[in-house]
Write a protein that holds these residues in place. Structure first.
Motif, PDB file in Angstrom:
ATOM      1  N   THR A  47       9.084 -11.535   1.516  1.00 26.61           N
ATOM      2  CA  THR A  47       9.896 -12.054   0.473  1.00 26.61           C
ATOM      3  C   THR A  47      10.667 -11.052  -0.169  1.00 26.61           C
ATOM      4  O   THR A  47      11.853 -11.051  -0.342  1.00 26.61           O
ATOM      5  N   TRP A  48      10.054  -9.795  -0.364  1.00 22.70           N
ATOM      6  CA  TRP A  48      10.662  -8.616  -0.909  1.00 22.70           C
ATOM      7  C   TRP A  48      10.281  -7.393  -0.309  1.00 22.70           C
ATOM      8  O   TRP A  48       9.228  -6.712  -0.732  1.00 22.70           O
ATOM      9  N   PRO A  49      10.894  -7.120   0.996  1.00 26.81           N
ATOM     10  CA  PRO A  49      10.245  -6.069   1.760  1.00 26.81           C
ATOM     11  C   PRO A  49      10.850  -4.790   1.263  1.00 26.81           C
ATOM     12  O   PRO A  49      11.338  -4.002   2.077  1.00 26.81           O
ATOM     13  N   ASP A  50      10.074  -4.242   0.230  1.00 27.17           N
ATOM     14  CA  ASP A  50      10.499  -2.879  -0.297  1.00 27.17           C
ATOM     15  C   ASP A  50       9.479  -1.863   0.211  1.00 27.17           C
ATOM     16  O   ASP A  50      10.219  -0.739   0.910  1.00 27.17           O
ATOM     17  N   GLN A  51       8.215  -1.902   0.344  1.00 24.41           N
ATOM     18  CA  GLN A  51       7.328  -1.094   0.752  1.00 24.41           C
ATOM     19  C   GLN A  51       7.069  -1.385   2.049  1.00 24.41           C
ATOM     20  O   GLN A  51       6.659  -2.247   2.526  1.00 24.41           O
ATOM     21  N   PRO A  52       7.240  -0.198   3.006  1.00 22.56           N
ATOM     22  CA  PRO A  52       7.114  -0.445   4.453  1.00 22.56           C
ATOM     23  C   PRO A  52       5.628  -0.560   4.820  1.00 22.56           C
ATOM     24  O   PRO A  52       4.765  -0.302   3.882  1.00 22.56           O
ATOM     25  N   ALA A  53       5.153  -1.172   5.661  1.00 17.91           N
ATOM     26  CA  ALA A  53       3.793  -1.530   6.160  1.00 17.91           C
ATOM     27  C   ALA A  53       2.890  -0.364   6.329  1.00 17.91           C
ATOM     28  O   ALA A  53       3.485   0.576   6.776  1.00 17.91           O
ATOM     29  N   ASP A  54       1.588  -0.438   6.017  1.00 19.42           N
ATOM     30  CA  ASP A  54       0.744   0.652   6.519  1.00 19.42           C
ATOM     31  C   ASP A  54       0.728   0.609   8.140  1.00 19.42           C
ATOM     32  O   ASP A  54       0.704  -0.439   8.770  1.00 19.42           O
ATOM     33  N   THR A  55       0.194   1.647   8.580  1.00 17.17           N
ATOM     34  CA  THR A  55       0.082   2.050   9.961  1.00 17.17           C
ATOM     35  C   THR A  55      -1.678   2.466  10.093  1.00 17.17           C
ATOM     36  O   THR A  55      -2.086   3.014   8.998  1.00 17.17           O
ATOM     37  N   GLY A  56      -2.166   2.518  11.164  1.00 13.09           N
ATOM     38  CA  GLY A  56      -3.390   3.252  11.249  1.00 13.09           C
ATOM     39  C   GLY A  56      -4.193   2.623  12.614  1.00 13.09           C
ATOM     40  O   GLY A  56      -3.647   2.456  13.551  1.00 13.09           O
ATOM     41  N   ALA A  66      -4.684   1.221  18.080  1.00  8.50           N
ATOM     42  CA  ALA A  66      -3.742   1.582  17.280  1.00  8.50           C
ATOM     43  C   ALA A  66      -2.938   0.412  16.385  1.00  8.50           C
ATOM     44  O   ALA A  66      -2.466  -0.513  17.162  1.00  8.50           O
ATOM     45  N   VAL A  67      -2.899   0.423  15.217  1.00  7.59           N
ATOM     46  CA  VAL A  67      -2.165  -0.620  14.319  1.00  7.59           C
ATOM     47  C   VAL A  67      -0.839  -0.054  14.007  1.00  7.59           C
ATOM     48  O   VAL A  67      -0.596   1.174  13.429  1.00  7.59           O
ATOM     49  N   THR A 119     -13.846  -1.700  12.179  1.00  6.88           N
ATOM     50  CA  THR A 119     -13.552  -0.953  11.033  1.00  6.88           C
ATOM     51  C   THR A 119     -12.129  -0.542  10.839  1.00  6.88           C
ATOM     52  O   THR A 119     -11.477  -0.532  12.050  1.00  6.88           O
ATOM     53  N   LEU A 120     -11.663  -0.581   9.706  1.00  6.23           N
ATOM     54  CA  LEU A 120      -9.990  -0.395   9.422  1.00  6.23           C
ATOM     55  C   LEU A 120      -9.851   0.853   8.857  1.00  6.23           C
ATOM     56  O   LEU A 120     -10.556   1.073   7.938  1.00  6.23           O
ATOM     57  N   ALA A 121      -8.691   1.616   9.405  1.00  2.00           N
ATOM     58  CA  ALA A 121      -8.525   2.807   8.721  1.00  2.00           C
ATOM     59  C   ALA A 121      -6.983   2.797   8.561  1.00  2.00           C
ATOM     60  O   ALA A 121      -6.171   3.002   9.812  1.00  2.00           O
ATOM     61  N   VAL A 122      -6.473   3.093   7.504  1.00  2.00           N
ATOM     62  CA  VAL A 122      -4.921   3.425   7.315  1.00  2.00           C
ATOM     63  C   VAL A 122      -4.664   4.740   7.509  1.00  2.00           C
ATOM     64  O   VAL A 122      -5.411   5.805   7.149  1.00  2.00           O
ATOM     65  N   ASP A 123      -3.495   5.079   7.979  1.00  2.00           N
ATOM     66  CA  ASP A 123      -3.011   6.549   7.990  1.00  2.00           C
ATOM     67  C   ASP A 123      -2.907   6.910   6.561  1.00  2.00           C
ATOM     68  O   ASP A 123      -1.935   6.511   6.016  1.00  2.00           O
ATOM     69  N   ALA A 124      -3.702   7.776   6.049  1.00  2.00           N
ATOM     70  CA  ALA A 124      -3.685   8.041   4.613  1.00  2.00           C
ATOM     71  C   ALA A 124      -2.475   9.076   4.208  1.00  2.00           C
ATOM     72  O   ALA A 124      -2.149   8.989   3.029  1.00  2.00           O
ATOM     73  N   GLU A 125      -2.016   9.950   5.014  1.00  2.00           N
ATOM     74  CA  GLU A 125      -0.927  10.487   4.729  1.00  2.00           C
ATOM     75  C   GLU A 125       0.575   9.830   4.703  1.00  2.00           C
ATOM     76  O   GLU A 125       1.049   9.876   3.710  1.00  2.00           O
TER      77      GLU A 125
END
Length: 297
Positions: A47-56, A66-67, A119-125
């Motif tokens: 609806t309001w795509p301001d912040q890009p998605a996480d990857t990880g 890889a996500v 187990t889920l892990a987001v690219d923290a940086e």
């Protein structure tokens, strides 16, 4: 297909988690979507795509997948069909629909994942950089509202947390973050003028184009003072569901500020060494653009 709305932990800053795979869904271009019961991943809001998605990554039985993207999905209550991203015909939060975080893999896994622990892990940086840009975007809104307050000839009927006319909300055309900056575009058209805003010279007020340098300096001075105050930041979370109506809060020197927000943020402004914006006006004066760059410690 019947699936419960995804429970999310990203509003509190989580970048790791464990869950169970509820469903898999083939996507276009050979990609494959994975839905889990819980996730720390922040998806792109359709609806309001301001912040890009996480990857990880997703790890299943020791195998790391890889996500490459993360999207908002929704289950049609009548047909039971899972729709993703721009294919969703309703706004996020429609109570008749189930709302899901869809973790996008570059290709389908070798074996079905449904029912398996993951187990889920987001690219923290990357998350930290996007969070800094999103926090900077909200601070820019408040600082710009204050700097432009004298340009309102009448009360537009909407004020921000500090009582200033909410230029940011009333004039917003688009807002997009990346890992380097946030870019906000404001429309200075007839609708805004009818609400009382003036970009023209009036009495002792110079035209916006002539005042832009001074306005930019005022905004940046305020941003610098807020960063120096190391104000705490939090996201108010009424529930764990993806659709919960969350609000960003920051305890600034002038008082507590809050803005409706579904994204991720810093925990304190002291995580920044600087925050500066550049304001530019289009040649015809119809759009004001703010590019706000945070510098992280």
């Amino acid at each position: 297909m019947t699936l419960p709305t995804t429970r999310v932990s990203f509003p509190g800053g989580a970048v790791t988690g464990e869950s169970t795979v509820l469903a898999g869904h083939p996507l276009g271009d050979g990609r494959y979507g994975v839905v889990t019961a819980e996730t720390p991943f922040h998806p792109l809001d359709h609806t309001w795509p301001d912040q890009p998605a996480d990857t990880g990554t997703l790890t299943v039985d020791g195998v790391e997948l890889a996500v490459v993207d993360c999207l908002t999905g929704a289950v049609d209550p009548e047909r039971g069909e899972l729709l993703v991203g721009a294919d969703i015909p309703v706004r996020r939060g429609d109570e008749a629909w189930s709302w899901l975080v869809v973790h996008v893999l570059a290709e389908a896994p070798a074996a079905p994942l449904e029912g398996r622990p993951v187990t889920l892990a987001v690219d923290a940086e990357r998350r930290a950089a996007l969070s800094a840009s999103h926090t900077g975007c909200h601070l820019l809104a408040l600082a710009l509202n204050a700097a432009l307050a004298p340009r309102w000839r009448k009360d537009p009927g909407r004020a921000d947390a500090f009582g200033n006319p909410d230029f940011d909300s009333l004039a917003m055309a688009s807002s997009v973050m990346d890992t380097e900056a946030s870019t906000d575009v404001y429309r200075l058209g007839k609708s805004l003028r009818k609400k009382g805003f003036t970009a023209d010279a009036a009495d002792d007020l110079p035209a916006l184009a002539d005042a832009l340098s001074a306005i930019t300096a005022e905004v940046n001075e305020r941003l610098a003072a807020w960063v120096a105050a190391d104000a705490p930041v939090r996201v108010e979370v009424p529930g764990p569901e993806l659709t919960a109506r969350r609000r960003w809060h920051c305890e600034l020197p002038a008082g507590s500020a809050d803005i409706a927000c579904g994204g991720t943020h810093l925990h304190r402004l002291g995580q920044l060494s600087a925050l500066e914006t550049e304001l530019t006006l289009s040649a015809d004066g119809s759009e004001l653009t703010a590019v706000t760059r945070p510098k992280r410690i």
